[in-house]
Write an enzyme that holds these catalytic residues in place. Structure first.
Site, PDB file in Angstrom:
ATOM      1  N   ASP A  68     -15.703  -3.852   1.568  1.00 52.83           N
ATOM      2  CA  ASP A  68     -15.429  -2.543   2.164  1.00 52.83           C
ATOM      3  C   ASP A  68     -13.977  -2.151   1.982  1.00 52.83           C
ATOM      4  OD1 ASP A  68     -14.613  -4.535   3.998  1.00 52.83           O
ATOM      5  OD2 ASP A  68     -14.848  -3.170   5.704  1.00 52.83           O
ATOM      6  N   GLU A  96      -8.752  -4.866   5.034  1.00 55.24           N
ATOM      7  CA  GLU A  96      -9.325  -3.692   5.703  1.00 55.24           C
ATOM      8  C   GLU A  96      -8.228  -2.842   6.331  1.00 55.24           C
ATOM      9  OE1 GLU A  96     -10.736  -3.630   9.974  1.00 55.24           O
ATOM     10  OE2 GLU A  96     -12.613  -3.985   8.911  1.00 55.24           O
TER      11      GLU A  96
END
Length: 403
Positions: free
Chosen positions: A134, A73
């Protein structure tokens, strides 16, 4: 963030809004015979983040964890920020470290491990090899847009290859729902209860991938994401996690986290606020996610956590939450709340008076949220209707550009 993996122009804070800057420049130019140079944004929030958290080799570090961890991330967001700020050297360094240390040498063949850091035996390396979807989406997006904006076909090709891995390993047809993005690879997930994270699915990125891969699953994933957000926010607040129950044929509370909305969910409002005004789903989505709007309009602080089933809050959200809410408050047309939240950030109006002591830098994740929100508010980037990145590199100060 820690993953739960199986196993009128307004002066805001320390900077004027882009509209105010543009109007001021236009007036100055009209009053002078000599043409004025366009104003620039110092992008001090990005410079501060990069100096503090990005090593020379491209590793992005969260110092506030025992393992001194790096995550996929963090790497993905830094790639995006480097692109927004036209910082080619940093982009290249962050990408090289990510591939070498998280993706076994190539993002074209391996999804990146989500967590890397100091091991129990004192060594350094991958701590959790599971991917986080993500991060995978943001890396693919940054690569594909870097290929377009910088005319670097190798980046675009690598981004498309990574996106293919996401489709292969992280998109699953859930019984009774249809195709959906899982938080991690399907190899570590199973029904009849499928855990989902609403903050992992920015609609800008899903729309962008839909345009780039019309035969892919992205339209269906986008539609199901909207269906999910409509179902899990009965009081206008998004949860950190939720689940799809194939038994009940409905979205339900997450079996581990419950209905709480906090450090993950704050990004849902960030993504919604940055949707293009021309995006067809924007108006309805902002109406559905009206919980923070109601609180802040009544001058109540954003809580640190919310029971999304009842709307009851607990604690006060940190300053970084304010950074994430800047685009949302702009989109919700709440200028007073926008000014208040901006002033909470380091360098904001609250510490501009001579009597106020400078605040220390925000923790890693809060600083990420602030960079996202402030850079968008300053007009350094935006997303168009289809999710394509629109940059304002000409407004960046020379010192913040790549050499």
């Amino acid at each position: 963030m820690t993953r739960t993996a199986p196993s009128s122009p307004l002066h805001i804070g320390r900077r004027p809004l882009l509209m105010a800057t543009a109007l001021g420049w236009a007036a100055s130019r009209a009053a002078s015979a000599a043409p004025a140079a366009a104003p620039c944004h110092p992008a001090s929030d990005w410079a501060t983040f990069a100096a503090r958290h990005i090593q020379r080799d491209g590793r992005v570090i969260d110092f506030h964890t025992p393992q001194q961890q790096s995550t996929s991330e963090g790497q993905s967001y830094s790639l995006f920020f480097a692109l927004v700020h036209n910082d080619k050297p940093t982009f290249a360094r962050v990408l090289a470290w990510t591939e070498a240390n998280l993706a076994q040498g190539s993002l074209a063949t391996d999804l990146p491990a989500w967590q890397w850091g100091k091991k129990a035996d004192g060594g350094w390396g991958v701590l959790d090899a599971n991917a986080a979807s993500d991060a995978d989406l943001w890396i693919a997006y940054a690569l594909m847009e870097a290929g377009r904006l910088w005319n670097e076909p190798r980046y675009a090709k690598l981004g498309r290859s990574l996106l293919e891995l996401v489709v292969r390993d992280e998109v699953v047809a859930l019984p009774g729902l249809g195709r959906m993005l899982l938080p991690w690879p399907a190899s570590v997930a199973s029904g009849p209860l499928w855990r989902l994270n609403p903050s992992y699915m920015p609609l800008q990125l899903l729309r962008y991938f839909q345009q780039a891969d019309p035969r892919g699953p992205w339209r269906e994933v986008s539609d199901n994401t909207l269906r999910m957000l409509d179902a899990v926010a009965p009081k206008g607040f998004a949860p950190d996690w939720c689940a799809w129950s194939q038994t009940a044929n409905a979205f339900v509370a997450d079996p581990e986290k419950g209905a709480v909305g906090s450090y993950d969910a704050i990004r849902v409002y960030l993504w919604a606020g940055m949707l293009s005004p021309r995006a067809p789903e924007r108006k309805a989505l902002l109406q559905r996610l009206n919980g923070p709007r109601q609180l802040l309009a009544e001058r109540h602080p954003m809580p640190e956590s919310v029971d999304t089933a009842t709307g009851a809050g607990r604690g006060t959200g940190p300053a970084g939450f304010g950074g994430a809410l800047l685009p949302y408050l702009k989109a919700q047309e709440l200028p007073e709340a926008l000014a208040t939240e901006s002033a909470r950030l380091p360098g904001g109006r609250a510490e501009s008076s001579s009597s106020a002591a400078p605040t220390p830098p925000l923790p890693y994740y809060e600083q990420v949220l602030a960079v996202f929100g402030q850079a968008w508010l300053d007009g350094r980037y935006e997303f168009d209707r289809d999710g394509q990145l629109q940059t304002s590199w000409r407004l960046l100060c020379r010192s913040t550009r790549a050499a």
